[in-house]
Design a protein around this motif. Structure first.
Motif, PDB file in Angstrom:
ATOM      1  N   ILE A  17      15.457  16.237   7.081  1.00  7.22           N
ATOM      2  CA  ILE A  17      14.026  15.010   7.792  1.00  7.22           C
ATOM      3  C   ILE A  17      14.908  13.278   7.517  1.00  7.22           C
ATOM      4  N   THR A  18      15.820  13.111   6.305  1.00  5.28           N
ATOM      5  CA  THR A  18      15.672  11.911   6.604  1.00  5.28           C
ATOM      6  C   THR A  18      16.891  11.914   7.520  1.00  5.28           C
ATOM      7  N   ASN A  19      18.023  12.874   7.425  1.00  2.00           N
ATOM      8  CA  ASN A  19      19.193  13.030   8.861  1.00  2.00           C
ATOM      9  C   ASN A  19      17.916  12.073  10.767  1.00  2.00           C
ATOM     10  N   GLN A  20      17.019  12.728  10.157  1.00  2.00           N
ATOM     11  CA  GLN A  20      16.180  12.770  12.063  1.00  2.00           C
ATOM     12  C   GLN A  20      15.364  11.448  12.227  1.00  2.00           C
ATOM     13  N   ARG A  21      14.850  10.883  10.364  1.00  2.00           N
ATOM     14  CA  ARG A  21      14.886   9.626  10.637  1.00  2.00           C
ATOM     15  C   ARG A  21      15.968   8.382  10.718  1.00  2.00           C
ATOM     16  N   ILE A  22      16.802   8.656  10.373  1.00  2.00           N
ATOM     17  CA  ILE A  22      18.351   7.966  10.592  1.00  2.00           C
ATOM     18  C   ILE A  22      18.762   8.256  12.221  1.00  2.00           C
ATOM     19  N   SER A  23      18.532   8.952  12.329  1.00  2.00           N
ATOM     20  CA  SER A  23      19.157   9.431  13.905  1.00  2.00           C
ATOM     21  C   SER A  23      18.079   8.063  14.684  1.00  2.00           C
ATOM     22  N   GLU A  24      16.640   8.262  13.829  1.00  2.00           N
ATOM     23  CA  GLU A  24      15.365   7.921  15.262  1.00  2.00           C
ATOM     24  C   GLU A  24      15.970   6.412  15.121  1.00  2.00           C
ATOM     25  N   VAL A  25      16.478   5.486  14.234  1.00  2.00           N
ATOM     26  CA  VAL A  25      16.851   4.362  14.228  1.00  2.00           C
ATOM     27  C   VAL A  25      17.895   3.635  14.191  1.00  2.00           C
TER      28      VAL A  25
ATOM     29  N   LYS B 149       2.438   7.249  11.252  1.00  2.00           N
ATOM     30  CA  LYS B 149       3.737   7.429  11.776  1.00  2.00           C
ATOM     31  C   LYS B 149       4.542   7.218  10.861  1.00  2.00           C
ATOM     32  N   GLU B 150       5.028   6.146   9.405  1.00  2.00           N
ATOM     33  CA  GLU B 150       5.755   6.453   8.589  1.00  2.00           C
ATOM     34  C   GLU B 150       6.159   7.613   7.851  1.00  2.00           C
ATOM     35  N   ARG B 151       4.931   8.726   7.278  1.00  3.83           N
ATOM     36  CA  ARG B 151       4.797   9.301   6.457  1.00  3.83           C
ATOM     37  C   ARG B 151       5.280  10.509   6.881  1.00  3.83           C
ATOM     38  N   THR B 152       6.247  11.014   6.165  1.00  7.05           N
ATOM     39  CA  THR B 152       6.905  12.589   6.441  1.00  7.05           C
ATOM     40  C   THR B 152       5.639  13.155   4.868  1.00  7.05           C
TER      41      THR B 152
ATOM     42  N   PRO C 104       1.121  -0.987   0.216  1.00  7.72           N
ATOM     43  CA  PRO C 104      -0.319  -0.096   0.076  1.00  7.72           C
ATOM     44  C   PRO C 104       0.929   1.386   0.257  1.00  7.72           C
ATOM     45  N   THR C 105       0.667   2.205  -0.645  1.00  9.16           N
ATOM     46  CA  THR C 105       1.070   4.414  -0.509  1.00  9.16           C
ATOM     47  C   THR C 105       0.986   4.118   1.239  1.00  9.16           C
ATOM     48  N   LEU C 106       2.140   4.898   1.252  1.00 11.51           N
ATOM     49  CA  LEU C 106       1.420   5.463   2.877  1.00 11.51           C
ATOM     50  C   LEU C 106       0.584   6.490   2.910  1.00 11.51           C
ATOM     51  N   ALA C 107      -0.864   6.129   2.707  1.00 16.78           N
ATOM     52  CA  ALA C 107      -1.803   6.928   2.806  1.00 16.78           C
ATOM     53  C   ALA C 107      -2.519   6.472   4.587  1.00 16.78           C
TER      54      ALA C 107
ATOM     55  N   PRO D  54       6.682  14.541  -1.035  1.00 18.64           N
ATOM     56  CA  PRO D  54       5.105  14.130  -1.904  1.00 18.64           C
ATOM     57  C   PRO D  54       5.179  12.691  -2.855  1.00 18.64           C
ATOM     58  N   THR D  55       6.194  11.824  -2.962  1.00 16.60           N
ATOM     59  CA  THR D  55       6.343  10.471  -3.334  1.00 16.60           C
ATOM     60  C   THR D  55       7.051   9.661  -2.683  1.00 16.60           C
ATOM     61  N   GLN D  56       7.333   9.730  -0.951  1.00 17.08           N
ATOM     62  CA  GLN D  56       7.842   8.761  -0.579  1.00 17.08           C
ATOM     63  C   GLN D  56       6.985   7.732  -0.382  1.00 17.08           C
ATOM     64  N   LYS D  57       8.316   6.551  -0.716  1.00 11.61           N
ATOM     65  CA  LYS D  57       7.788   5.147  -1.299  1.00 11.61           C
ATOM     66  C   LYS D  57       7.771   4.770   0.751  1.00 11.61           C
ATOM     67  N   PRO D  58       7.181   3.520   0.633  1.00 15.45           N
ATOM     68  CA  PRO D  58       7.230   2.426   1.681  1.00 15.45           C
ATOM     69  C   PRO D  58       8.014   1.529   1.912  1.00 15.45           C
ATOM     70  N   ILE D  59       8.983   1.701   3.761  1.00  4.12           N
ATOM     71  CA  ILE D  59       9.469   1.426   3.511  1.00  4.12           C
ATOM     72  C   ILE D  59       9.971  -0.153   3.419  1.00  4.12           C
ATOM     73  N   SER D  60       8.142  -0.628   3.736  1.00  4.54           N
ATOM     74  CA  SER D  60       8.724  -2.354   3.176  1.00  4.54           C
ATOM     75  C   SER D  60       8.795  -2.757   1.920  1.00  4.54           C
ATOM     76  N   LEU D  61       8.554  -1.665   1.085  1.00  8.21           N
ATOM     77  CA  LEU D  61       8.715  -2.055  -0.395  1.00  8.21           C
ATOM     78  C   LEU D  61      11.102  -2.049  -0.678  1.00  8.21           C
TER      79      LEU D  61
END
Length: 277
Positions: A264-272, A192-195, A183-186, A198-205
């Motif tokens: 946003i990228t750096n924030q997401r990676i830091s959280e991981v 929780k995952e969506r930023t 599924p798309t991030l809608a 406008p064209t963010q792909k799902p982590i699962s994919l």
């Protein structure tokens, strides 16, 4: 400037890619989701090119990408049905070896008009550098059988010599086809995952594409170098860091021209990285 792995750089890939070529850096996988030229707002005009400009700039980009691919590397390039044919032709012209046009299928697509069908898929091309050897970890991305009863029942068949052979279902699941359903991030489930991208792909994919195409070491851990020239909100880096926390050793690198998405990228990676396993 010497580029280092496992970080994103705020830099135009049209500037960075030739530098990487000059430095002699090679990658095992180039996995990217570039602008589709559908006039999306990424904070710049990169998605608003005239057709001739779109073709020319992508010819240059793909030529650099081809030079950056190691001898058994793959390139996976997301696109849209409007223009994916141009990209496929360019890859053929570069001497890359066609493997498959896969489809990312999503049932929660939508349409802004009743004059055309609702959007429910996006293609992504897979080409390899070599026509003899490439990485595809089929068992890592198997999918569940449609019925659990399949696992209980062997199938008997005749081979080319007329001998009776028994086929037993793989306990890991069915061999994946070329339609990848995520599924798309809608909606609320993706909140929780969506930023804001406008064209963010799902982590699962993206995670499964990495599992399919990243080389492994002798112990079965992913150990390759991955490049994303259009890093966006950083999903590729997030996926690599998730796998690295499980004991893998993926080296990744990304480029993004907008400071907002880099942050946003750096924030997401830091959280991981900071989350306990």
């Amino acid at each position: 400037m010497q580029y280092e792995f496992n970080q994103v750089y705020k830099e135009d890939c049209d500037i960075a890619l030739p530098k990487l070529v000059q430095d002699g850096i090679k990658f095992d996988l180039i996995l990217t989701d570039p602008p589709y030229n559908l006039r999306k707002d990424f904070g710049n005009d990169s998605d608003k090119l005239e057709l001739n400009d779109f073709i020319e700039v992508n010819k240059r980009r793909l030529a650099y990408c081809s030079d950056l691919m190691d001898k058994n590397a793959s390139i996976v390039w997301f696109g849209i049905h409007h223009y994916i044919g141009f990209i496929q032709t360019m890859m053929y012209e570069l001497g890359l070896s066609y493997k498959r046009m896969n489809i990312w299928y999503y049932e929660n697509g939508f349409s802004r008009t009743k004059k055309t069908p609702a959007t429910q898929y996006e293609p992504f091309l897979w080409f390899s550098k070599s026509d003899k050897k490439w990485t595809y970890n089929a068992d890592d991305v198997r999918v569940p059988y449609k019925s659990a009863d399949r696992l209980k029942t062997p199938v008997y068949y005749k081979n080319s010599k007329g001998e009776t052979k028994k086929w037993v279902p793989n306990p890991l699941g069915a061999l994946r086809g070329d339609v990848w359903s995520y599924p798309t991030l809608a909606g609320k489930n993706a909140k929780k995952e969506r930023t804001e991208h406008p064209t963010q792909k799902p982590i699962s994919l993206i995670l499964d594409i990495i599992k399919a195409h990243c080389p492994k070491n002798k112990d079965g851990f992913y150990e390759g170098k991955i490049l994303d020239p259009f890093f966006g909100s950083g999903t590729l880096g997030v996926c690599c860091e998730i796998l690295n926390k499980e004991g893998h050793n993926i080296q990744w690198m990304g480029f993004e021209i907008e400071e907002k998405w880099v942050a946003i990228t750096n924030q997401r990676i830091s959280e991981v990285r900071e989350t306990l396993v």
